[in-house]
Every structure is written in C-alpha cells, then in structure tokens.
Design a protein around this motif. Structure first.
Motif, PDB file in Angstrom:
ATOM      1  N   GLU A  62       0.831  -1.210   0.000  1.00 51.06           N
ATOM      2  CA  GLU A  62       0.000   0.000   0.000  1.00 51.06           C
ATOM      3  C   GLU A  62       0.862   1.257   0.000  1.00 51.06           C
ATOM      4  O   GLU A  62       0.548   2.235  -0.673  1.00 51.06           O
ATOM      5  N   GLN A  63       1.961   1.211   0.766  1.00 46.89           N
ATOM      6  CA  GLN A  63       2.874   2.364   0.791  1.00 46.89           C
ATOM      7  C   GLN A  63       3.459   2.631  -0.597  1.00 46.89           C
ATOM      8  O   GLN A  63       3.824   3.751  -0.919  1.00 46.89           O
ATOM      9  N   GLN A  64       3.551   1.579  -1.427  1.00 47.63           N
ATOM     10  CA  GLN A  64       4.092   1.746  -2.779  1.00 47.63           C
ATOM     11  C   GLN A  64       2.977   2.148  -3.757  1.00 47.63           C
ATOM     12  O   GLN A  64       3.184   2.128  -4.963  1.00 47.63           O
ATOM     13  N   GLY A  65       1.789   2.453  -3.208  1.00 49.82           N
ATOM     14  CA  GLY A  65       0.686   2.886  -4.066  1.00 49.82           C
ATOM     15  C   GLY A  65      -0.063   1.750  -4.734  1.00 49.82           C
ATOM     16  O   GLY A  65      -0.781   1.950  -5.703  1.00 49.82           O
ATOM     17  N   ARG A  66       0.113   0.517  -4.209  1.00 55.92           N
ATOM     18  CA  ARG A  66      -0.584  -0.623  -4.809  1.00 55.92           C
ATOM     19  C   ARG A  66      -1.690  -1.110  -3.879  1.00 55.92           C
ATOM     20  O   ARG A  66      -1.667  -0.848  -2.687  1.00 55.92           O
ATOM     21  N   GLN A  90      -1.588   0.677 -11.716  1.00 53.98           N
ATOM     22  CA  GLN A  90      -0.897   1.020 -10.458  1.00 53.98           C
ATOM     23  C   GLN A  90       0.490   0.379 -10.371  1.00 53.98           C
ATOM     24  O   GLN A  90       1.262   0.683  -9.486  1.00 53.98           O
TER      25      GLN A  90
END
Length: 468
Positions: A274-278, A449
């Motif tokens: 999630e931190q990597q935008g996924r 994403q």
C-alpha cells in the motif's frame, strides 16, 4: 486497516505444485523410495504426465525452482550433494514449458530464472516467446541468487553484495519492461495480405537504455504476447528484498514455521504494498508446505513412518548449509549454531540470531529431509488444517512440495482436493484466460498502479507525434 473479514471464509485456496528439474528438490533422500520416479526427471514424459495430473487436480500452476551453482558448503565439498542428488544434477527449467503446455490448457508455469547471470534482452525474448506459445500462461520467479559457487561458475570471483544484487535486479526489470511493454503497440501486427503489410512500421519503436549495469538500443524482436509481461513472482524477505517484491511482484513466496509469525509477515507485506501505491490484495502470498495424506489418519501416519525410513535429514542439513552460507557439519549435534553475518538467504539466517538452534533441532525439523510445514492425515483432516492455516494467517495459497513422485501429488488430488471443494474453498473448474487473469480476474495485463506503467508505449506519445 480493517480486513474484509466477511470475505475471508469464501476465499478460494490457490495451489501450485512446487518442483525442480532435478531429483532431490525440497524433501531429500526420498528418491530411494521404491515408488519414487524422480530419477526420470530427464525424460519428457515425466513432465508431461505431471502437467496432466496437475491440470486434472485443477492446480493453478506448476512452479519450477532453479539454482545456478551447487551446494558445496556442507563439509566443504560436494560429496553428500552428489550421493543424495541434492539438486545436482539439475537441468534448465525453461526447456520443460513448451512440452507441458501442449498437453494442458489451463495450468500456469512459474519458472525461476536468476537474472544475475542473464542478459536482459535474451531473457526477455525467451519469456515473451514462451508467453506466446503457452497462450499467456507463463510466470517468472525473479531471483538474484545466493551461491558463491554460481558466481565462480560464470567467471566471477564471488557473489555481489546483497543490496547491489537488488539494485541490478531493479534495472534488469526496468529494461525488460521497456522490451515487453514499450517497443510494440498493441495493434502493430496487421497480417494484411492484400496490402502486403504484416507489421505497421509506425507502431514499432526502438528502446534506448543507458544504465549503470545495462545498455540496450533497438527494437524488441517479439511482438506483444497475451500478457506482455509474465506474471511476476518473488521471494525476497530481507528489507531490500521486501521493498523490491512489494513494488514489483504479483505473487510472493513467504516462509515461517508458525502461523503467528506468518500473520505478522503477511500484514507487513500488505502494508508495504500500500505504501508503494498498490492495492494490498494485488499480491498473492504463497507458503511452501509438505503433505502426507491417505484414506484415514492412521494410514497417513503409517505412510509418513515409511517415508521417514527413506528420507535423509543429513541431506536436508547440507541443503540448509548452503542456504545460510555456514558449514553446519562443524557443530556437534547438541551445540548451538552461532549467528554469523553472511551474504546468502537473509530470512533463514536471522533465525540463529533469535533462537538457540542445534544441528539436532534442524534434523528433527528436516524429518523428511525438507524444512516446510508438514501436514499429515486423512483428506478431511488435511483440508481442515490447510483452511485454518490460510484463514489464520491471511495468505492466499500454498506451494505443495513433492515427497515421493508422483505418488504424493496423486494422493493430494485424490484425498484432499475433493474435501476442499466440498467446503467451498477450492475451484471446481478453471476459468478461461491467461495466468494473470485466472489469478486476479482483472484481465491479461498488469494494472496501471504497477511500476510497469511508465514504460508502456502510451497513446499520448502517438498523439503528440501526429500533432508535430
């Protein structure tokens, strides 16, 4: 972040068979069992039969491990490795795919290739070709290797530093993305016989890459395959490995001996993604397991006892020695193995920091010559245990190792799969489409994403060109 607890009970279990193009893979010594046929690994029918068996059991994939190099750390030689055939001899796994694809329609193939010793162009071309021939059923398990013996084989003095290996992996992957996603537009191939245009030249573009590790100029030789980029698997557990995997991988193999540890690892991986935008669910997480099953619990225990007579815990120790880069034969059976920093598999090595572990403890864990969690019992008992394990930890599925080949896969399909299906936790038919679509139900291509996206040849660029 609250998990969709309501959806957990219906989560279908994903299942790969975990194998290697060799005799002794994970559970060592069992090649000596009268029913074991793994000595036939160099015959094509051994693999086509396996592929048909797995597709009959609706397995999602056959995941084929590989190493470059050999296990020479234990006793500082190869003697036990050769005697017990501990992944030696071992053959190239990519050579098996086309033959298995011919006799199956749905089974996916996850192939391990160590990028440290590959040229990105030749590798990308080989995998794009396989994606065409399998109709989009190919996956790549990205590894950077951990054996000094491998570095020496390819003419390097020793293994590169752990973090440098990942820096190189990052660039290798970016260059592959350019080949797979950036060189050809989707509609470049016309096959127009009347106008004699096979490919529209305006829709094919040269790649220009000047990096720290790699340089490449020119047009990729393979037109877009169904998935373009193969499904990306990874198994990194070091901080650098985890950051790489949660950025790029679509499926990960994680290991832990107890559910609590695994649950924590799953939560960490999902939050890193999630931190990597996924999307945290954009990663399918698999755990390696060994299963011994039969008609009843008692018969399964009998079978286990029989397997143990053939298994070689010492061969398991020799394999483990190379995984941690420490010769474990130098310690007395009851002596605690001291922690030493080494350049090999970080996750395995950390255990010695946290716990007092002796060679005896390891031999007990390697009861079947392998170190994966072991499930023993009737089909219903094993099914219940697997469901509980999955629900407790939040993983998505299992990599099932073989014990006695091919008997153990036949047993699992006969006893365990119907029980999982009855409980609504395993598919009763394949869905159509590529491996990626089967796993995620979001089409054949990687989502926007994913870090692959900036490397795609965009329609925006085409529009700008037309305006100019």
């Amino acid at each position: 972040m609250p998990h969709h607890s309501s959806s957990i009970p219906t989560k279908k279990i994903l299942l790969n068979a975990f194998d290697m193009n060799c005799v002794g893979h994970i559970n060592h010594g069992l090649w000596a069992h009268p029913n074991d046929e793994s000595h036939r690994f160099n015959e094509i029918s051994y693999w086509t039969d396996l592929a048909k068996t797995l597709e009959g059991g609706l397995f999602d994939g056959l995941f084929i491990a590989d190493i470059t190099g050999s296990y020479d750390v234990y006793q500082n030689n190869l003697d036990l490795t050769l005697k017990e055939s501990i992944q030696l001899p071992s053959h190239d796994p990519t050579t098996l795919v086309s033959a298995m694809a011919v006799v199956t329609q749905h089974l996916g193939f996850g192939i391990t290739v160590n990028l440290s010793y590959e040229s990105p162009y030749q590798f990308a071309r080989r995998f794009a070709s396989l994606d065409h021939l399998t109709q989009g059923r190919i996956g790549w398990n990205i590894v950077t290797g951990y054996l000094d013996s491998a570095a020496r084989l390819v003419g390097q003095k020793n293994l590169q530093e752990h973090d440098t290996r990942y820096e190189q992996a990052e660039e290798f992957l970016q260059l592959c993305y350019k080949f797979w996603e950036g060189s050809w537009e989707d509609d470049a191939i016309q096959k127009d016989k009347n106008n004699r245009i096979f490919t529209d030249p305006s829709k094919v573009h040269a790649i220009h890459h000047q990096g720290k590790f790699y340089q490449s100029q020119g047009v990729f030789q393979v037109a877009p395959s169904i998935q373009r980029t193969p499904v990306l698997f990874q198994a990194g557990a070091s901080p650098r490995g985890l950051s790489f995997a949660t950025q790029h991988a679509e499926a990960m193999f994680i290991g832990a001996d107890i559910p609590e540890k695994l649950k924590a690892q799953v939560a960490k991986i999902r939050s890193l993604a999630e931190q990597q935008g996924r999307d945290s669910e954009a990663l399918k997480l698999f755990v390696g397991i060994t299963v011994v099953c039969a008609e009843t619990d008692a018969l399964a225990e009998e079978k286990l006892a029989e397997y143990i007579r053939f298994a070689s815990p010492e061969a398991g120790l020799a394999h483990y020695s190379s995984s941690v880069g420490i010769d474990l034969s130098q310690y007395a059976p009851d002596e605690a193995i001291p922690y030493q920093k080494s350049n090999s598999i970080v996750s395995v090595n950390e255990k010695f920091k946290q716990l007092k572990i002796t060679p005896n403890d390891l031999s007990k864990q390697h009861i079947l010559g392998g170190r994966y969690p072991l499930f023993v019992g009737s089909g219903s008992k094993v099914a219940e245990q697997l469901i509980q394990f999955l629900d407790e930890t939040g993983i998505d599925g299992f990599n099932l190792t073989r014990t006695v080949a091919p008997e153990s896969h036949h047993d699992f399909i006969r006893y365990v799969i119907p029980e999982l299906q009855q409980r609504g936790r395993y598919k009763t038919a394949y869905q159509d489409g590529s491996l990626r679509h089967k796993l995620f139900n979001h089409g054949d291509r990687l989502p926007v994403q994913h870090p692959v996206h900036p490397f795609r040849y965009s329609t925006k660029k085409t529009a700008q060109k037309q305006l100019a």
